[in-house]
Design a protein around this motif. Structure first.
Motif, PDB file in Angstrom:
ATOM      1  N   ARG A 203       0.832  -1.211   0.000  1.00  0.00           N
ATOM      2  CA  ARG A 203       0.000   0.000   0.000  1.00  0.00           C
ATOM      3  C   ARG A 203       0.858   1.249   0.000  1.00  0.00           C
ATOM      4  N   ALA A 204       1.920   1.254   0.794  1.00  0.00           N
ATOM      5  CA  ALA A 204       2.799   2.425   0.862  1.00  0.00           C
ATOM      6  C   ALA A 204       3.493   2.657  -0.474  1.00  0.00           C
ATOM      7  N   ALA A 205       3.876   1.567  -1.146  1.00  0.00           N
ATOM      8  CA  ALA A 205       4.533   1.705  -2.446  1.00  0.00           C
ATOM      9  C   ALA A 205       3.575   2.275  -3.479  1.00  0.00           C
ATOM     10  N   LEU A 206       2.322   1.831  -3.453  1.00  0.00           N
ATOM     11  CA  LEU A 206       1.328   2.384  -4.377  1.00  0.00           C
ATOM     12  C   LEU A 206       1.089   3.872  -4.092  1.00  0.00           C
ATOM     13  N   VAL A 244      -9.641  -2.539 -15.625  1.00  0.00           N
ATOM     14  CA  VAL A 244      -8.482  -2.592 -16.501  1.00  0.00           C
ATOM     15  C   VAL A 244      -7.964  -1.208 -16.857  1.00  0.00           C
ATOM     16  N   HIS A 245      -8.838  -0.252 -17.103  1.00  0.00           N
ATOM     17  CA  HIS A 245      -8.394   1.082 -17.500  1.00  0.00           C
ATOM     18  C   HIS A 245      -8.540   2.091 -16.359  1.00  0.00           C
ATOM     19  N   GLY A 246      -8.528   1.590 -15.127  1.00  0.00           N
ATOM     20  CA  GLY A 246      -8.685   2.472 -13.983  1.00  0.00           C
ATOM     21  C   GLY A 246      -7.376   3.094 -13.537  1.00  0.00           C
ATOM     22  N   THR A 247      -7.504   4.124 -12.712  1.00  0.00           N
ATOM     23  CA  THR A 247      -6.325   4.835 -12.209  1.00  0.00           C
ATOM     24  C   THR A 247      -5.432   3.919 -11.389  1.00  0.00           C
ATOM     25  N   THR A 248      -6.029   3.123 -10.494  1.00  0.00           N
ATOM     26  CA  THR A 248      -5.227   2.245  -9.652  1.00  0.00           C
ATOM     27  C   THR A 248      -4.511   1.195 -10.482  1.00  0.00           C
ATOM     28  N   ALA A 249      -5.173   0.668 -11.495  1.00  0.00           N
ATOM     29  CA  ALA A 249      -4.526  -0.316 -12.366  1.00  0.00           C
ATOM     30  C   ALA A 249      -3.307   0.298 -13.047  1.00  0.00           C
ATOM     31  N   ARG A 250      -3.446   1.532 -13.490  1.00  0.00           N
ATOM     32  CA  ARG A 250      -2.322   2.204 -14.132  1.00  0.00           C
ATOM     33  C   ARG A 250      -1.175   2.411 -13.152  1.00  0.00           C
ATOM     34  N   ILE A 333      -7.324  -9.337   2.281  1.00  0.00           N
ATOM     35  CA  ILE A 333      -6.206  -8.633   2.891  1.00  0.00           C
ATOM     36  C   ILE A 333      -6.156  -7.168   2.473  1.00  0.00           C
ATOM     37  N   GLY A 334      -7.031  -6.784   1.526  1.00  0.00           N
ATOM     38  CA  GLY A 334      -7.254  -5.362   1.327  1.00  0.00           C
ATOM     39  C   GLY A 334      -6.480  -4.703   0.226  1.00  0.00           C
ATOM     40  N   ILE A 335      -5.883  -5.471  -0.691  1.00  0.00           N
ATOM     41  CA  ILE A 335      -5.158  -4.836  -1.775  1.00  0.00           C
ATOM     42  C   ILE A 335      -6.066  -4.578  -2.960  1.00  0.00           C
ATOM     43  N   ALA A 336      -7.216  -5.241  -3.004  1.00  0.00           N
ATOM     44  CA  ALA A 336      -8.127  -5.103  -4.140  1.00  0.00           C
ATOM     45  C   ALA A 336      -8.525  -3.651  -4.335  1.00  0.00           C
ATOM     46  N   VAL A 337      -8.734  -3.258  -5.590  1.00  0.00           N
ATOM     47  CA  VAL A 337      -9.052  -1.869  -5.923  1.00  0.00           C
ATOM     48  C   VAL A 337     -10.560  -1.669  -5.940  1.00  0.00           C
ATOM     49  N   GLU A 341     -13.492   2.726 -11.895  1.00  0.00           N
ATOM     50  CA  GLU A 341     -12.720   3.952 -11.988  1.00  0.00           C
ATOM     51  C   GLU A 341     -12.745   4.421 -13.440  1.00  0.00           C
ATOM     52  N   PRO A 342     -12.665   5.722 -13.673  1.00  0.00           N
ATOM     53  CA  PRO A 342     -12.702   6.209 -15.063  1.00  0.00           C
ATOM     54  C   PRO A 342     -11.402   5.916 -15.788  1.00  0.00           C
TER      55      PRO A 342
END
Length: 366
Positions: A203-206, A244-250, A333-337, A341-342
């Motif tokens: 999470r900190a790295a993201l 797939v095209h979300g901000t978190t995925a990027r 464990i809470g990593i899922a996005v 997302e746009p």
């Protein structure tokens, strides 16, 4: 060297030879040269592009072997036929396009799997006004590849086309070999800290990635490597690839790319596999294959990378692998996005050296 990819939603007209040839760089992510490109026509109507294979044009003595190696990969998908595109070579006046013998070997090999060659095309290079011809009677000049519908769709989606396969592959090169050597030594001597929280490290790295905080320190890189060696953590990170095209995925894909360039072998295999999966989901089979090959080079026994590469080679549509991401965090464990997302356009990737951090990468390369 073979590259496998899919159309990734690009509008490619299989019925127009000139436009199809001009679209090749946008289909495979780089401008092909001295290449054979096989485009599967997806069942049931055959109007959609299925699996796209690119390979180097073989030497004369290797033509039959190369054809026999490529044909089964198209046969494994749901295809009704194949278009063959040859890029490279010089055509003599009054002669058929070059490499006609290789095209015949391909037609024979594909025919053994019930796949007809619906069209065979040639061009010396995918550039504006380059000549093109089919191996029968048609021919003409290529339009500006940048002015095609496929190019417009790729640009809107934020896709980047590289001048060569080597330039695309260079995105995976180590940022700073000296730093990787230090981290290899640290990992060899690593003992798990008492307060080590792998989920918190991810999470900190993201969060650092989101802020553009710069390259990880040695300590951060080593702890991230340790976190990803835990199978449950690595598998949970698959969930960051959706939407797939979300901000978190990027942002997650940028993080995996950063770690591929920042970690030594064999630890590098974990982010490389995650990078390959993320690239595959967004339709970038060329870069996905490179990332998965990178993972296997770092760890030849990496099961996830090996399975994903085999699936990619068989031309399985990316959407068929979404289940891995949506089911990747069963323990919560809470990593899922978040669920939606746009889309977000990206900046073109660029080369990097030891003074730079990472190469921007986001939905739609190639």
């Amino acid at each position: 060297m073979t590259t496998a990819t899919t159309a990734g939603g690009l509008p490619v007209d299989l019925r127009d030879p000139a436009l199809l040839l001009a679209a090749l760089p946008y289909l495979i992510g780089f401008r092909p040269a001295k290449s054979v490109v096989l485009l599967g026509h997806r069942a049931p109507d055959g109007d959609r592009v299925g699996l796209v294979l690119r390979a180097d044009i073989p030497r004369r003595e290797d033509r039959a072997r190369q054809a026999r190696a490529l044909a089964p990969r198209l046969a494994a998908g749901r295809h009704t036929g194949v278009t063959v595109a040859i890029v490279g070579g010089r055509r003599r006046s009054g002669s058929p396009p070059p490499h006609a013998g290789f095209v015949k070997h391909l037609a024979t090999a594909l025919g053994e799997y019930g796949l007809p060659v619906l069209h065979a095309l040639w061009t010396p290079g995918v550039t504006t006004n380059a000549p093109w011809a089919c191996y029968e009677d048609c021919g003409g000049r290529l339009p500006d590849p940048r002015a095609t519908v496929a190019a417009a769709a790729a640009t809107e989606a934020g896709r980047v086309v590289f001048d060569s396969r080597a330039e695309l592959a260079a995105l995976l090169d180590p940022r700073c070999p000296e730093a990787i050597a230090r981290r290899s030594d640290l990992l060899n001597r690593l003992s798990e800290p008492a307060d080590f929280d792998p989920v918190a490290e991810i999470r900190a790295a993201l969060a650092r990635q989101r802020r553009g905080a710069g390259p990880p320190s040695d300590e951060q890189a080593v702890l991230l490597a340790a976190a990803l060696t835990i199978p449950e953590i690595r598998d949970a990170c698959l969930s960051t690839a959706v939407p797939v095209h979300g901000t978190t995925a990027r942002e997650a894909e940028r993080l995996w790319l950063t770690l591929v360039r920042e970690l030594p072998a064999p630890e590098r295999a974990q982010p490389a596999a995650l990078l390959g999966y993320a690239a595959y989901l967004r339709g970038d089979g060329a870069f996905a294959g490179m990332a998965l090959e990178n993972a296997l080079a770092a760890d030849p026994g990496h099961i996830l990378a090996d399975l994903l590469l085999k699936v990619l080679d068989r031309g399985l549509p990316p959407e068929d692998l979404l289940g891995l991401a949506t089911c990747a965090d069963p323990a919560g464990i809470g990593i899922a996005v978040p669920a939606a997302e746009p889309p977000h356009p990206r900046e073109p990737p660029s080369r990097a050296d030891c003074r730079e951090w990472t190469v921007p990468l986001s939905p739609g390369t190639g």
